[in-house]
Scaffold this motif. Structure first.
Motif, PDB file in Angstrom:
ATOM      1  N   CYS A   8       0.831  -1.202   0.000  1.00 41.40           N
ATOM      2  CA  CYS A   8       0.000   0.000   0.000  1.00 41.40           C
ATOM      3  C   CYS A   8       0.867   1.254   0.000  1.00 41.40           C
ATOM      4  O   CYS A   8       1.872   1.314   0.724  1.00 41.40           O
ATOM      5  CB  CYS A   8      -0.898   0.049   1.228  1.00 41.40           C
ATOM      6  SG  CYS A   8      -2.061  -1.308   1.366  1.00 41.40           S
ATOM      7  N   PRO A   9       0.473   2.273  -0.765  1.00 38.16           N
ATOM      8  CA  PRO A   9       1.144   3.567  -0.645  1.00 38.16           C
ATOM      9  C   PRO A   9       0.748   4.225   0.676  1.00 38.16           C
ATOM     10  O   PRO A   9      -0.273   3.861   1.296  1.00 38.16           O
ATOM     11  CB  PRO A   9       0.619   4.354  -1.843  1.00 38.16           C
ATOM     12  CG  PRO A   9      -0.688   3.725  -2.175  1.00 38.16           C
ATOM     13  CD  PRO A   9      -0.559   2.277  -1.806  1.00 38.16           C
ATOM     14  N   ARG A  12      -2.865   5.358   1.684  1.00 37.37           N
ATOM     15  CA  ARG A  12      -3.940   4.364   1.739  1.00 37.37           C
ATOM     16  C   ARG A  12      -3.882   3.500   2.998  1.00 37.37           C
ATOM     17  O   ARG A  12      -4.785   2.704   3.246  1.00 37.37           O
ATOM     18  CB  ARG A  12      -3.865   3.442   0.516  1.00 37.37           C
ATOM     19  CG  ARG A  12      -3.889   4.171  -0.813  1.00 37.37           C
ATOM     20  CD  ARG A  12      -5.234   4.790  -1.102  1.00 37.37           C
ATOM     21  NE  ARG A  12      -5.199   5.689  -2.249  1.00 37.37           N
ATOM     22  CZ  ARG A  12      -6.234   5.926  -3.031  1.00 37.37           C
ATOM     23  NH1 ARG A  12      -7.380   5.321  -2.786  1.00 37.37           N
ATOM     24  NH2 ARG A  12      -6.144   6.771  -4.031  1.00 37.37           N
ATOM     25  N   ARG A  58       6.220   3.147   0.639  1.00 36.92           N
ATOM     26  CA  ARG A  58       5.811   1.802   0.206  1.00 36.92           C
ATOM     27  C   ARG A  58       5.727   0.938   1.461  1.00 36.92           C
ATOM     28  O   ARG A  58       6.732   0.619   2.055  1.00 36.92           O
ATOM     29  CB  ARG A  58       6.815   1.211  -0.794  1.00 36.92           C
ATOM     30  CG  ARG A  58       6.741   1.823  -2.171  1.00 36.92           C
ATOM     31  CD  ARG A  58       7.858   1.363  -3.113  1.00 36.92           C
ATOM     32  NE  ARG A  58       8.649   0.245  -2.672  1.00 36.92           N
ATOM     33  CZ  ARG A  58       8.460  -1.030  -3.067  1.00 36.92           C
ATOM     34  NH1 ARG A  58       7.498  -1.323  -3.910  1.00 36.92           N
ATOM     35  NH2 ARG A  58       9.263  -1.993  -2.642  1.00 36.92           N
ATOM     36  N   GLY A  86      -4.340   1.617  -6.163  1.00 29.04           N
ATOM     37  CA  GLY A  86      -2.919   1.820  -5.888  1.00 29.04           C
ATOM     38  C   GLY A  86      -2.327   0.775  -4.972  1.00 29.04           C
ATOM     39  O   GLY A  86      -1.109   0.751  -4.760  1.00 29.04           O
ATOM     40  N   CYS A  87      -3.177  -0.100  -4.406  1.00 25.28           N
ATOM     41  CA  CYS A  87      -2.702  -1.187  -3.551  1.00 25.28           C
ATOM     42  C   CYS A  87      -2.667  -2.491  -4.346  1.00 25.28           C
ATOM     43  O   CYS A  87      -3.291  -2.598  -5.402  1.00 25.28           O
ATOM     44  CB  CYS A  87      -3.620  -1.362  -2.342  1.00 25.28           C
ATOM     45  SG  CYS A  87      -3.819   0.115  -1.316  1.00 25.28           S
TER      46      CYS A  87
END
Length: 300
Positions: A8-9, A12, A58, A86-87
């Motif tokens: 996950c970024p 998030r 990250r 984005g995950c």
């Protein structure tokens, strides 16, 4: 149990972690996905204070579930959520059965404070070079000798206490404020101190200190903070920067003329704010540093 791993970024992490909790995850942890690489980032926070960041740029989010069915359902439900953009799913795997006691013990090896002073769990043999040692097992209270702040305090005690030859500068009457496991108080006793008060706001820490002192054959007077009274030749406080600043007048009031104040739990970037907080009473200096943490001391 089954482990669901996600990438996950940073923006998030909170939403994904909250969702996993709502989906019956037994636990959720966030790790630096770049740990042990050149891109690794150090994040430090203090208990009771907001975290500096939710995670890393990250982050690896790892959750444990009781059954594979529950884990797969969580994975499927997450995948269709807008906040999951984005995950990515890294994997879903069974956690192998293990002897958790043996695994935990394997993570705590003897720790050398100096060449001849060691912290040794009870299930290990004493190293041959250990002229002095503290027998200590991991427990509920902080202080096993593995953290840089604890090691730096114990190194200071070893330098200023009685040597194996019976000479050195005596530590005198000692106060361990915020004693946790009692490791610093026990260390002081091992290096010649005979009048030691160890105090903590947590009754469990007080009980841990009593038990650990008995196991090491030393006498430590453990109790709640109101047990600390009068002046001490050595005042030790391995806590964290924020409570250390609040405690400045109290701790300084316990330092006897000619005595020493030893503070730990401080990050390198916090040195100046600690010096400013203690300036009305005493002049703090950086005496040791390890892995981004510092030891600050002062002589009255």
């Amino acid at each position: 149990m089954f482990e669901l791993s996600l990438m996950c970024p940073e923006d998030r992490i909170e939403a994904v972690s909250d969702a996993l909790d709502a989906l019956d995850a037994l636990s959720v942890s966030v790790e630096d996905a770049d740990a042990q690489t050149d891109a690794e980032q150090a994040l430090f926070g203090e208990p009771g204070m907001p975290p500096p960041k939710d995670g890393w740029q990250r982050s690896r989010v790892v959750s444990l579930f009781a059954t594979e069915a529950v884990a797969r359902e969580a994975q499927q439900l997450l995948a269709v959520q807008d906040f999951f953009a984005g995950c990515q799913v890294l994997g879903l795997a069974r956690v192998p059965d293990q002897d958790w006691v043996r695994l935990t013990q394997s993570q705590f090896a003897p720790v050398d404070i100096t060449a001849d002073f060691w912290i040794v769990p009870t299930w290990h043999e004493l190293p041959a070079q250990a002229l002095r040692s503290i027998r200590l097992d991991p427990g509920l209270a902080f202080g096993t000798g593995t953290h840089p702040t604890t090691r730096m305090c114990l190194r200071w005690i070893a330098r200023h206490g009685v040597t194996s030859a019976g000479v050195g500068n005596p530590l005198g009457r000692v106060l361990d404020y915020g004693c946790g496991s009692g490791i610093l108080a026990i260390g002081a006793a091992k290096f010649g101190a005979t009048d030691i008060d160890a105090v903590d706001i947590d009754p469990a820490a007080v009980e841990s200190t009593v038990q650990n002192a008995q196991a090491n054959g030393v006498l430590v007077h453990a109790g709640l903070p109101d047990q600390a009274h009068g002046l001490y030749q050595t005042v030790l406080a391995n806590i964290l920067a924020t409570p250390l600043k609040v405690l400045a007048p109290l701790l300084c009031a316990h330092v006897a003329p000619g005595g020493h104040l030893v503070l730990a739990g401080i990050l390198e970037r916090q040195a100046q704010e600690l010096q400013e907080a203690y300036a009305p009473w005493i002049r703090l200096e950086v005496a040791d540093t390890e892995d981004g943490w510092i030891l600050m001391t002062a002589a009255r």
